[in-house]
Design an enzyme around this catalytic site. Structure first.
Site, PDB file in Angstrom:
ATOM      1  N   GLU A   9       0.976  -1.209  -0.010  1.00  0.00           N
ATOM      2  CA  GLU A   9       0.042  -0.002  -0.054  1.00  0.00           C
ATOM      3  C   GLU A   9       0.801   1.209  -0.082  1.00  0.00           C
ATOM      4  OE1 GLU A   9      -3.695   0.064   2.738  1.00  0.00           O
ATOM      5  OE2 GLU A   9      -2.794  -2.072   3.027  1.00  0.00           O
ATOM      6  N   ASP A  81      -2.293  -4.540   3.580  1.00  0.00           N
ATOM      7  CA  ASP A  81      -2.300  -4.417   5.223  1.00  0.00           C
ATOM      8  C   ASP A  81      -3.433  -5.965   5.455  1.00  0.00           C
ATOM      9  OD1 ASP A  81      -0.812  -2.675   5.642  1.00  0.00           O
ATOM     10  OD2 ASP A  81      -2.211  -1.153   6.070  1.00  0.00           O
ATOM     11  N   ASP A  83      -5.856  -6.326   7.615  1.00  0.00           N
ATOM     12  CA  ASP A  83      -7.038  -5.836   8.127  1.00  0.00           C
ATOM     13  C   ASP A  83      -8.260  -6.096   7.093  1.00  0.00           C
ATOM     14  OD1 ASP A  83      -6.678  -3.737   6.940  1.00  0.00           O
ATOM     15  OD2 ASP A  83      -6.761  -2.358   8.694  1.00  0.00           O
ATOM     16  N   GLU A  85      -9.660  -3.661   5.430  1.00  0.00           N
ATOM     17  CA  GLU A  85      -9.537  -2.939   4.625  1.00  0.00           C
ATOM     18  C   GLU A  85      -8.319  -2.985   3.661  1.00  0.00           C
ATOM     19  OE1 GLU A  85      -9.213   2.160   4.490  1.00  0.00           O
ATOM     20  OE2 GLU A  85      -9.330   1.037   6.484  1.00  0.00           O
ATOM     21  N   TYR A 288       1.890  -4.756  13.165  1.00  0.00           N
ATOM     22  CA  TYR A 288       0.659  -4.092  12.772  1.00  0.00           C
ATOM     23  C   TYR A 288      -0.079  -3.177  13.717  1.00  0.00           C
ATOM     24  CZ  TYR A 288      -3.202  -2.778   9.350  1.00  0.00           C
ATOM     25  OH  TYR A 288      -3.988  -2.492   8.642  1.00  0.00           O
ATOM     26  N   ARG A 290      -3.102  -1.769  13.542  1.00  0.00           N
ATOM     27  CA  ARG A 290      -4.674  -1.601  13.752  1.00  0.00           C
ATOM     28  C   ARG A 290      -4.982  -3.115  14.071  1.00  0.00           C
ATOM     29  NH1 ARG A 290      -3.869   1.281   8.795  1.00  0.00           N
ATOM     30  NH2 ARG A 290      -4.352   3.534   9.278  1.00  0.00           N
ATOM     31  N   HIS A 333      -4.047 -12.760  14.939  1.00  0.00           N
ATOM     32  CA  HIS A 333      -3.345 -11.350  14.809  1.00  0.00           C
ATOM     33  C   HIS A 333      -2.426 -11.187  16.316  1.00  0.00           C
ATOM     34  CE1 HIS A 333      -5.947  -9.606  11.688  1.00  0.00           C
ATOM     35  NE2 HIS A 333      -5.550 -10.987  11.301  1.00  0.00           N
TER      36      HIS A 333
END
Length: 776
Positions: A9, A81, A83, A85, A288, A290, A333
């Site tokens: 990203e 990423d 997640d 999104e 990470y 989030r 996670h």
């Protein structure tokens, strides 16, 4: 060209990862999202199963073009990423680059380290379409809610266009509004707290310590009587209770707990915390950022064990496994932690380092032994009455995790009752007396939310997810529903009664500053008005349990248990019916309050929301428009709900003439873009530090002179000039501001030379409400 193309990203992440993969991989960035829903009603085909219509964002067309070029002849790997999104971005890349979503390799990793990246390459998977669907459901539902609610606000609220509503943002505003009303309705009560300063001997020295009366007195007379009753009293230790205790470390950071602690300890707002954490992650320093998991990998646990034993000793280590409170936390996670706990510091700029070290300490502390305490409570008899005093102290026998980290709290209303060290006390021991005070204290209203405590509340209610907290809090402030206020506080008197060692009771009145606040979230008049309208007409949408249930349904979609079109259909039918009903039946509202009658004109004075914000007016427009009301904006820190008639009338002190300059009046007023001074047909913006109601002629003259001195050249017969701005000289041509070439000689420039620059420059963008109208 490399055989393998890996797409991430962010450009920063691409550089870091490419170092770890060598020449077989070319690593490039999509620079975030590449596609989004088309604007307006073209974004979602509701009649066709809520089918979304995605288009490539204008600013990403060149990026996609370049990615397509690089993808030809290469095997494409997606490493966005981990997640939902990020999963959706991988899917959008497949769609935009014409990749087979079922066969394109997708890798995930919790940290950007060489070992993690190389291991991820050995374990590729496919794009998880359930996670993609969950993200699509969120995006589509939020677009529908915003698209259908916002126009209602434009029609039904006097503030007009530019208003917006959102599924999560409106709930956040509701929390802040309700908190404000709790504060307003709080009935402050006073009471008297009695504290004695007693003495005891320790190692041949006289040690003073505090003992408190557990009982509180509501009436000052009762407090005074108690002190009088203690004249000539002796004080004896009746009981000493020594109990062991312990404190346990907090879990490693999740997104929300990191935001909360960074706010308390580092005074960082939520957006800044996430920006710095993103940079630390992309540089490979932390995992990470989030996540709602408090889990640590086996590798991290071993790493923590090594560092704790090395730095503090074996007796400080205790391996711990934590379970998150969030029902749907993805335990596969990890919590937010340093990628290598051996690095107490990393080579980054100062704010990043402060955040990194906070994360390091929290992670290390989570794997350390409990702190062992000993708490002593002594009961002290008063010879002249039946009441007892209580003294308590705390001794840390073994500091354990406290050697590294102590978690803070948001509770500002609790008085600071840190335990002190007591001298050794024995039953029947006689104590010395220095003084006793009965101090008037006041019950405190609830505290307003900070960004951090709002995140905590949203998480407790199950509203939003780690990736939504920061943008939600930003949005409600940018929309003008909520603002951060700095309150200076007010002076408040309080009574103090003192019994001295000479057995005299004295009283005095002291003063204190109360109500000081910094960066607390307060609703604006617009926030109150919008919230009240939505709660009245869309109670379900703003209901906390309803919003949390929607989040739970997104989780079910992510787990493959629920189809997202079905979920949206269940929500949309009753919602749309309610929208139609509200459009037809709801009346237009302005939050209007009649304050009284203007003594000069005999007309009513009204406070209400206007097109440009909260305002007051005198009178109303007559039917034949022969009479028009007078209007004035409210002053800063004034509100429609609390302004008085006297305060409203003061607002009409503008415009005011503060003096003359060059035989022309200096007139101060407030316009759409703030306070200004008008002189000889020209307008000069006042500084933010100037109060237009009290600014002097000398101060406004400074503003005018400063503005005039900034004009380097004027081209006669035109509205073109060269002025000095914050970034140096530039051309001002009407409403256009035009950059000058760096090597331009301002003194020698001709009109013919600068006209091409002016013509080539884009037109000035509309400001204020006009701009919003055009966008609509």
């Amino acid at each position: 060209m490399a055989k393998n193309l890996l797409i991430v990203e962010s450009p920063a992440k691409a550089k870091t990862i490419e170092k770890y993969l060598g020449g077989e991989f070319k690593v490039v960035s999509s620079k975030g999202h590449i596609r989004d829903l088309a604007k307006g009603d073209k974004g979602i085909d509701i009649a066709n199963g809520f089918k979304p219509n995605y288009i490539i964002s204008e600013d990403k067309e060149e990026v996609v073009k370049e990615l397509k070029k690089l993808a030809k002849g290469a095997e494409v790997w997606l490493a966005t990423d981990e997640d939902r999104e990020g999963e959706a971005i991988s899917w959008h890349l497949c769609e935009a680059l014409n990749l087979d979503v079922l066969n394109t390799k997708r890798i995930v990793f919790h940290e950007i380290t060489k070992s993690a990246i190389q291991e991820a390459i050995t374990k590729p998977r496919k794009v998880d379409l359930n996670l993609v669907d969950a993200q699509q459901a969120r995006r589509v539902l939020d677009r529908i809610v915003g698209f259908e609610l916002s126009p209602i606000l434009w029609r039904k609220l006097s503030a007009g266009s530019g208003l917006s509503a959102g599924r999560v943002q409106s709930v956040a505003v509701r929390l802040i509004v309700e908190k404000e009303r709790d504060i307003t309705s709080h009935n402050t009560k006073s009471f008297f707290k009695v504290v004695a300063i007693l003495t005891a001997e320790r190692d041949g020295k006289t040690i003073s310590f505090k003992a408190e009366l557990p009982k509180k007195y509501e009436l000052q007379g009762d407090a005074e009587k108690f002190l009088i009753s203690c004249k000539t009293a002796s004080y004896t230790v009746a009981n000493v209770d020594v109990r062991p205790g312990k404190r346990t470390p907090a879990a490693p950071f999740t997104t929300s707990t990191l935001q909360q602690e960074a706010s308390r300890k580092l005074y960082m707002n939520v957006s800044k915390t996430m920006m710095l954490a993103q940079r630390l992650y992309e540089a490979g320093h932390i995992t990470y950022m989030r996540t709602d998991s408090v889990n640590l990998s086996e590798t991290a646990l071993k790493n923590a064990q090594q560092q704790i034993k090395k730095l503090y000793g074996e007796n400080y280590h205790k391996q711990r496994h934590y379970t998150g409170k969030t029902a749907n936390a993805q335990e596969a996670h990890e919590a937010i932690r340093p990628t290598d706990l051996a690095n107490i510091e990393v080579d980054v700029e100062s704010d990043q380092l402060r955040l990194y070290q906070l994360i390091w300490r929290r992670t290390i502390a989570s794997q350390m032994e409990d702190a062992v305490l000993e708490k002593t409570t002594a009961t002290i008899e008063i010879s002249t009455n039946k009441e007892n005093l209580s003294a308590s102290g705390e001794v840390i026998k073994f500091d354990g995790f406290l050697k590294v980290y102590m978690e803070d709290t948001d509770d500002e209303n609790e008085e600071d009752e840190k335990e002190s060290l007591l001298p050794p006390l024995k039953v029947n021991q006689q104590l010395g007396f220095k003084e006793m005070t009965a101090v008037q204290r006041f019950s405190a209203p609830p505290s307003r939310y900070t960004e951090a405590s709002l995140v905590k509340k949203l998480e407790e209610l199950g509203i939003g997810r780690p990736s939504t907290y920061a943008p939600t809090i930003n949005t409600v402030q940018q929309r003008g529903y909520v603002e951060k206020k700095i309150k200076e506080g007010t002076e408040r008197p309080y009574l103090v009664y003192t019994l001295t060692d000479a057995n005299e009771v004295k009283n005095q009145t002291k003063t204190e500053i109360t109500g000081v606040e910094k960066n607390k979230l307060s609703p604006t008049d617009l926030g109150f008005l919008t919230n009240d309208f939505l709660v009245e007409h869309f109670k379900n949408v703003l209901d906390y349990t309803f919003t949390a249930r929607i989040e739970a349904e997104f989780d079910e979609i992510a787990e493959g248990k629920l189809k997202w079109p079905k979920m949206l259909d269940t929500f949309y039918k009753p919602f749309h019916t309610l929208v139609d009903h509200t459009i037809e039946t709801a009346e237009r509202v302005s939050g209007e309050r009649e304050l009284g009658i203007d003594p000069k004109s005999g007309k009513p004075v009204i406070a209400r929301m206007g097109r440009y914000g909260p305002m007051v007016q005198i009178g109303a427009a007559s039917e034949d428009e022969s009479e028009k009301p007078k209007f004035s904006k409210l002053k800063p820190n004034q509100s429609i709900s609390t302004i008085t008639l006297e305060e409203a009338l003061e607002c009409f002190a503008l415009p005011r003439v503060v003096g003359q300059f060059e035989e022309k009046d200096l007139t101060v007023n407030i316009g759409r873009f703030g306070a200004y001074v008008a002189h000889d047909g020209k307008f000069y913006s006042l500084k933010k530090t100037h109060d237009p109601y009290i600014v002097t002629s000398a101060e406004v003259l400074e503003v005018i002179e400063e503005k005039r001195n900034s004009i380097l050249r004027v081209f006669e017969g035109t509205d073109i000039s060269i002025v000095v701005g914050r970034w140096g000289p530039y051309i001002k041509a009407g409403k256009k501001n035009v950059k000058l070439p760096k090597d331009a000689d301002v003194k020698k420039l001709t009109l013919e030379e600068i006209m091409p620059l002016i013509e080539a420059a884009p037109e000035a963008k509309p400001r204020g409400w006009g701009a919003r109208k055009k966008k609509k």
